[in-house]
Design an enzyme around this catalytic site. Structure first.
Site, PDB file in Angstrom:
ATOM      1  N   ASN A 260       0.833  -1.206   0.000  1.00 38.72           N
ATOM      2  CA  ASN A 260       0.000   0.000   0.000  1.00 38.72           C
ATOM      3  C   ASN A 260       0.872   1.262   0.000  1.00 38.72           C
ATOM      4  O   ASN A 260       0.575   2.234   0.679  1.00 38.72           O
ATOM      5  CB  ASN A 260      -0.931  -0.016   1.218  1.00 38.72           C
ATOM      6  CG  ASN A 260      -2.089   0.947   1.049  1.00 38.72           C
ATOM      7  OD1 ASN A 260      -2.534   1.198  -0.078  1.00 38.72           O
ATOM      8  ND2 ASN A 260      -2.579   1.507   2.138  1.00 38.72           N
TER       9      ASN A 260
ATOM     10  N   ASP B 243       8.344  -8.970   2.893  1.00 42.86           N
ATOM     11  CA  ASP B 243       6.981  -9.247   3.326  1.00 42.86           C
ATOM     12  C   ASP B 243       7.017  -9.895   4.712  1.00 42.86           C
ATOM     13  O   ASP B 243       7.583 -10.980   4.874  1.00 42.86           O
ATOM     14  CB  ASP B 243       6.316 -10.192   2.306  1.00 42.86           C
ATOM     15  CG  ASP B 243       4.835 -10.329   2.578  1.00 42.86           C
ATOM     16  OD1 ASP B 243       4.399 -10.052   3.721  1.00 42.86           O
ATOM     17  OD2 ASP B 243       4.105 -10.706   1.638  1.00 42.86           O
ATOM     18  N   LEU B 244       6.408  -9.240   5.667  1.00 44.12           N
ATOM     19  CA  LEU B 244       6.451  -9.752   7.049  1.00 44.12           C
ATOM     20  C   LEU B 244       5.627 -11.029   7.221  1.00 44.12           C
ATOM     21  O   LEU B 244       5.709 -11.690   8.255  1.00 44.12           O
ATOM     22  CB  LEU B 244       5.927  -8.694   8.022  1.00 44.12           C
ATOM     23  CG  LEU B 244       6.711  -7.392   8.114  1.00 44.12           C
ATOM     24  CD1 LEU B 244       5.952  -6.386   8.962  1.00 44.12           C
ATOM     25  CD2 LEU B 244       8.088  -7.630   8.722  1.00 44.12           C
TER      26      LEU B 244
ATOM     27  N   LYS C 163      -5.920  -1.971   6.966  1.00 41.37           N
ATOM     28  CA  LYS C 163      -6.558  -1.003   7.867  1.00 41.37           C
ATOM     29  C   LYS C 163      -7.986  -0.586   7.502  1.00 41.37           C
ATOM     30  O   LYS C 163      -8.479   0.397   8.057  1.00 41.37           O
ATOM     31  CB  LYS C 163      -5.682   0.229   7.965  1.00 41.37           C
ATOM     32  CG  LYS C 163      -5.494   0.938   6.625  1.00 41.37           C
ATOM     33  CD  LYS C 163      -4.849   2.293   6.792  1.00 41.37           C
ATOM     34  CE  LYS C 163      -4.697   3.001   5.468  1.00 41.37           C
ATOM     35  NZ  LYS C 163      -4.136   4.327   5.557  1.00 41.37           N
TER      36      LYS C 163
ATOM     37  N   SER D   6      -5.765   1.144  17.552  1.00 41.44           N
ATOM     38  CA  SER D   6      -6.733   2.095  17.015  1.00 41.44           C
ATOM     39  C   SER D   6      -7.842   2.354  18.031  1.00 41.44           C
ATOM     40  O   SER D   6      -8.215   1.460  18.801  1.00 41.44           O
ATOM     41  CB  SER D   6      -7.340   1.492  15.744  1.00 41.44           C
ATOM     42  OG  SER D   6      -8.511   2.156  15.402  1.00 41.44           O
TER      43      SER D   6
ATOM     44  N   TYR E 169     -11.464  -5.952  11.490  1.00 42.30           N
ATOM     45  CA  TYR E 169     -10.258  -5.132  11.624  1.00 42.30           C
ATOM     46  C   TYR E 169     -10.029  -4.788  13.109  1.00 42.30           C
ATOM     47  O   TYR E 169      -8.933  -4.962  13.648  1.00 42.30           O
ATOM     48  CB  TYR E 169     -10.396  -3.852  10.783  1.00 42.30           C
ATOM     49  CG  TYR E 169      -9.381  -2.787  11.127  1.00 42.30           C
ATOM     50  CD1 TYR E 169      -8.039  -2.959  10.835  1.00 42.30           C
ATOM     51  CD2 TYR E 169      -9.778  -1.605  11.774  1.00 42.30           C
ATOM     52  CE1 TYR E 169      -7.105  -1.981  11.172  1.00 42.30           C
ATOM     53  CE2 TYR E 169      -8.844  -0.625  12.105  1.00 42.30           C
ATOM     54  CZ  TYR E 169      -7.515  -0.823  11.798  1.00 42.30           C
ATOM     55  OH  TYR E 169      -6.599   0.143  12.141  1.00 42.30           O
TER      56      TYR E 169
ATOM     57  N   LYS F 102      -6.936  -5.816  15.956  1.00 43.95           N
ATOM     58  CA  LYS F 102      -6.185  -4.886  16.822  1.00 43.95           C
ATOM     59  C   LYS F 102      -6.297  -5.324  18.281  1.00 43.95           C
ATOM     60  O   LYS F 102      -5.304  -5.347  19.017  1.00 43.95           O
ATOM     61  CB  LYS F 102      -6.699  -3.456  16.649  1.00 43.95           C
ATOM     62  CG  LYS F 102      -6.388  -2.848  15.295  1.00 43.95           C
ATOM     63  CD  LYS F 102      -4.892  -2.648  15.093  1.00 43.95           C
ATOM     64  CE  LYS F 102      -4.524  -2.071  13.752  1.00 43.95           C
ATOM     65  NZ  LYS F 102      -3.099  -2.132  13.460  1.00 43.95           N
TER      66      LYS F 102
ATOM     67  N   PRO G  98     -22.965   1.858   7.599  1.00 47.18           N
ATOM     68  CA  PRO G  98     -23.092   0.817   8.622  1.00 47.18           C
ATOM     69  C   PRO G  98     -21.812   0.701   9.450  1.00 47.18           C
ATOM     70  O   PRO G  98     -20.711   0.759   8.902  1.00 47.18           O
ATOM     71  CB  PRO G  98     -23.334  -0.467   7.827  1.00 47.18           C
ATOM     72  CG  PRO G  98     -23.824  -0.013   6.495  1.00 47.18           C
ATOM     73  CD  PRO G  98     -23.210   1.344   6.246  1.00 47.18           C
ATOM     74  N   GLY G  99     -21.966   0.551  10.755  1.00 49.14           N
ATOM     75  CA  GLY G  99     -20.798   0.362  11.626  1.00 49.14           C
ATOM     76  C   GLY G  99     -20.222   1.649  12.183  1.00 49.14           C
ATOM     77  O   GLY G  99     -19.391   1.613  13.089  1.00 49.14           O
TER      78      GLY G  99
HETATM   79  P1  NAD Z   1      -0.743   2.367   5.357  1.00 48.14           P
HETATM   80  O1  NAD Z   1      -1.495   1.314   4.608  1.00 48.14           O
HETATM   81  O2  NAD Z   1      -0.536   3.673   4.690  1.00 48.14           O
HETATM   82  O3  NAD Z   1       0.692   1.792   5.777  1.00 48.14           O
HETATM   83  C1  NAD Z   1       0.923   0.443   6.069  1.00 48.14           C
HETATM   84  C2  NAD Z   1       2.193   0.027   5.346  1.00 48.14           C
HETATM   85  O4  NAD Z   1       2.457  -1.352   5.654  1.00 48.14           O
HETATM   86  C3  NAD Z   1       2.073   0.128   3.813  1.00 48.14           C
HETATM   87  O5  NAD Z   1       3.161   0.869   3.299  1.00 48.14           O
HETATM   88  C4  NAD Z   1       2.111  -1.341   3.333  1.00 48.14           C
HETATM   89  O6  NAD Z   1       2.727  -1.467   2.076  1.00 48.14           O
HETATM   90  C5  NAD Z   1       2.883  -2.024   4.461  1.00 48.14           C
HETATM   91  N1  NAD Z   1       2.571  -3.430   4.627  1.00 48.14           N
HETATM   92  C6  NAD Z   1       1.332  -3.997   4.714  1.00 48.14           C
HETATM   93  N2  NAD Z   1       1.449  -5.336   4.851  1.00 48.14           N
HETATM   94  C7  NAD Z   1       2.799  -5.617   4.877  1.00 48.14           C
HETATM   95  C8  NAD Z   1       3.545  -6.813   4.981  1.00 48.14           C
HETATM   96  N3  NAD Z   1       2.948  -8.003   5.061  1.00 48.14           N
HETATM   97  N4  NAD Z   1       4.885  -6.730   4.987  1.00 48.14           N
HETATM   98  C9  NAD Z   1       5.513  -5.521   4.884  1.00 48.14           C
HETATM   99  N5  NAD Z   1       4.845  -4.352   4.761  1.00 48.14           N
HETATM  100  C10 NAD Z   1       3.505  -4.410   4.748  1.00 48.14           C
HETATM  101  O7  NAD Z   1      -1.463   2.534   6.770  1.00 48.14           O
HETATM  102  P2  NAD Z   1      -1.339   3.725   7.822  1.00 48.14           P
HETATM  103  O8  NAD Z   1      -2.522   4.592   7.679  1.00 48.14           O
HETATM  104  O9  NAD Z   1       0.011   4.314   7.778  1.00 48.14           O
HETATM  105  O10 NAD Z   1      -1.547   2.900   9.164  1.00 48.14           O
HETATM  106  C11 NAD Z   1      -0.448   2.344   9.865  1.00 48.14           C
HETATM  107  C12 NAD Z   1      -0.967   1.523  11.034  1.00 48.14           C
HETATM  108  O11 NAD Z   1      -1.774   2.353  11.858  1.00 48.14           O
HETATM  109  C13 NAD Z   1      -1.837   0.335  10.621  1.00 48.14           C
HETATM  110  O12 NAD Z   1      -1.522  -0.743  11.459  1.00 48.14           O
HETATM  111  C14 NAD Z   1      -3.242   0.829  10.893  1.00 48.14           C
HETATM  112  O13 NAD Z   1      -4.114  -0.233  11.210  1.00 48.14           O
HETATM  113  C15 NAD Z   1      -3.030   1.737  12.090  1.00 48.14           C
HETATM  114  N6  NAD Z   1      -4.054   2.792  12.194  1.00 48.14           N
HETATM  115  C16 NAD Z   1      -4.268   3.622  11.125  1.00 48.14           C
HETATM  116  C17 NAD Z   1      -5.262   4.603  11.215  1.00 48.14           C
HETATM  117  C18 NAD Z   1      -5.542   5.504  10.045  1.00 48.14           C
HETATM  118  O14 NAD Z   1      -6.604   6.134  10.030  1.00 48.14           O
HETATM  119  N7  NAD Z   1      -4.655   5.648   9.072  1.00 48.14           N
HETATM  120  C19 NAD Z   1      -6.016   4.724  12.392  1.00 48.14           C
HETATM  121  C20 NAD Z   1      -5.755   3.867  13.461  1.00 48.14           C
HETATM  122  C21 NAD Z   1      -4.765   2.893  13.346  1.00 48.14           C
END
Ligand code: NAD
Ligand code: UDP
Length: 338
Positions: free
Chosen positions: A35, A58-59, A84, A124, A148, A152, A292-293
């Site tokens: 992403n 890839d984790l 997310k 979150s 989701y 968390k 919804p939600g």
């Molecule tokens: P994002 O999608 O922009 O960033 C996540 C990154 O993780 C991406 O660059 C993606 O390529 C990478 N990624 C995903 N799966 C992977 C894998 N298997 N191996 C390696 N890399 C991987 O998301 P964000 O908005 O920066 O959110 C970051 C964290 O914060 C997430 O865990 C999300 O759940 C949490 N969060 C986000 C929000 C929000 O509104 N953005 C709110 C609360 C919590």
């Protein structure tokens, strides 16, 4: 200190890497670009004091995680990587359980094996569900509205068990409220794939003409103007919260939960009007059914983070709207498109 930042090319991760690098931390980013894309690396590099190491891994693949820990010795890990979208998780729960839980288990196993026991985890505000009247404190009951949110909360519980099993672990669970905005340079920001789920990227895409109008999901909530109320927090304030959490972990063991929010609730219409005013652009909108939600009102009690981390959100709604718009304008410039 050398920090592994998983998902460090994503929205919140990229801003955090810049903040950490400019405050003396050495960052190693692991991201599979699911992403994000590699151009973000060039952008964060330009904003950062020191070189940022990057490994495309890839984790979900434990061998790839092991490889990262063979190459570097880390002092701490910040774990952003994951999926997310609450709506997508309802349609495809297994993908969410596999990705969010699988990546975290692989990471924790490798951390334990290499004696790296300081972790900052992105949780979150969604874990509070709809049980508690805001402002919500960290002690509030949790409740789950979608898969989701369940991932968390499950990870939070895994981290709790882990720190009980071994007192050497130092873990900060950060419950983010609604991050919006972008770096003030306009060079990094949020870039959702396809149609945005979240409010601010939708607003900026309407402002730039990429979308015709905003759908506002419901104006019959029990709020002053009938639209949903949220605790919008500037992404750079959130990034700074991670720096404070790392400092905190250097002399606190155990498992610690912190809300990262401003403590103030603004409605969807407040945000739309502020965006229009500070940026001088019109955001046409239509009121449609509730989504919804969604819950009516959500905002944090951020006092624990202020008291224990010495962190407080500094930036207001005007700055969030100005920075989000600067970023969107940069994105739509033909010469700077990805
Ligand atoms: P994002 O999608 O922009 O960033 C996540 C990154 O993780 C991406 O660059 C993606 O390529 C990478 N990624 C995903 N799966 C992977 C894998 N298997 N191996 C390696 N890399 C991987 O998301 P964000 O908005 O920066 O959110 C970051 C964290 O914060 C997430 O865990 C999300 O759940 C949490 N969060 C986000 C929000 C929000 O509104 N953005 C709110 C609360 C919590
Ligand atoms: N929202 C909206 N239109 C959109 C996206 C969101 O009216 O296109 C509303 C949503 O109903 C909620 C608020 O904006 O009241 C914040 O939604 P978002 O998806 O950004 O974050 P959430 O709080 O759901 O995590």
């Amino acid at each position: 200190m050398k920090i592994l930042v998983t998902g460090g090319l994503g929205y919140i991760g990229s801003h955090t890497v810049v903040e950490l690098s400019n405050n003396g931390f050495e960052c190693v980013v692991v991201d599979n670009l699911m992403n994000s894309d590699s151009s973000v690396l060039d952008r964060i590099q330009k904003l950062s004091a020191d070189p940022i190491h990057f490994m495309k891994r890839d984790l979900l693949d434990k061998h790839q995680v092991a490889e990262v820990f063979e190459l570097f010795h880390f002092d701490a890990v910040i774990h952003f990587a994951g999926l997310k979208s609450p709506a997508e998780s309802v349609v495809n729960p297994l993908r969410y359980f596999e990705e969010n839980l699988g990546t975290t288990i692989n990471l924790l196993n490798e951390m334990q094996r290499n004696n790296v026991k300081k972790l900052v985890f992105s949780s979150s505000a969604t874990v509070y569900g709809d049980l508690t009247e805001p402002p919500v404190y960290e002690k509030a009951l949790t409740s789950i509205l979608n898969p989701y949110g369940r991932t968390k909360l499950m990870i939070e519980e895994i981290l709790q068990d882990l720190s009980k099993s071994d007192p050497e672990w130092s873990i900060a669970i950060l419950r983010f409220f609604n991050p919006i905005g972008a770096h003030s340079s306009g060079t990094i920001g949020e870039r959702p794939n396809g149609v945005p789920n979240n409010l601010m990227p939708y607003i900026t895409q309407v402002a730039s003409g990429r979308r015709q109008f905003l759908n506002i999901y419901g104006d019959d909530y029990p709020t002053p103007d009938g639209t949903g109320v949220r605790d919008f927090i500037h992404v750079m304030d959130l990034a700074h919260g991670h720096l404070k959490a790392l400092n905190y972990l250097s002399n606190h063991s155990g498992n610690h939960i912190f809300n990262l929010g401003t403590g103030k609730g603004y409605s969807v219409l407040d945000l739309v009007r502020t965006f229009e005013e500070v940026n001088g652009v019109k955001i046409p909108y239509k009121i449609v059914d509730r989504r919804p939600g969604d819950i009516a009102v959500s905002y944090a009690a951020p006092s624990k983070a202020e008291r224990e981390l010495g962190w407080k959100a500094e930036r207001g709604l005007n700055e969030m709207c100005e920075d989000a718009w600067r970023w969107e304008k940069d994105l739509v410039k033909p010469s700077k498109s990805f």
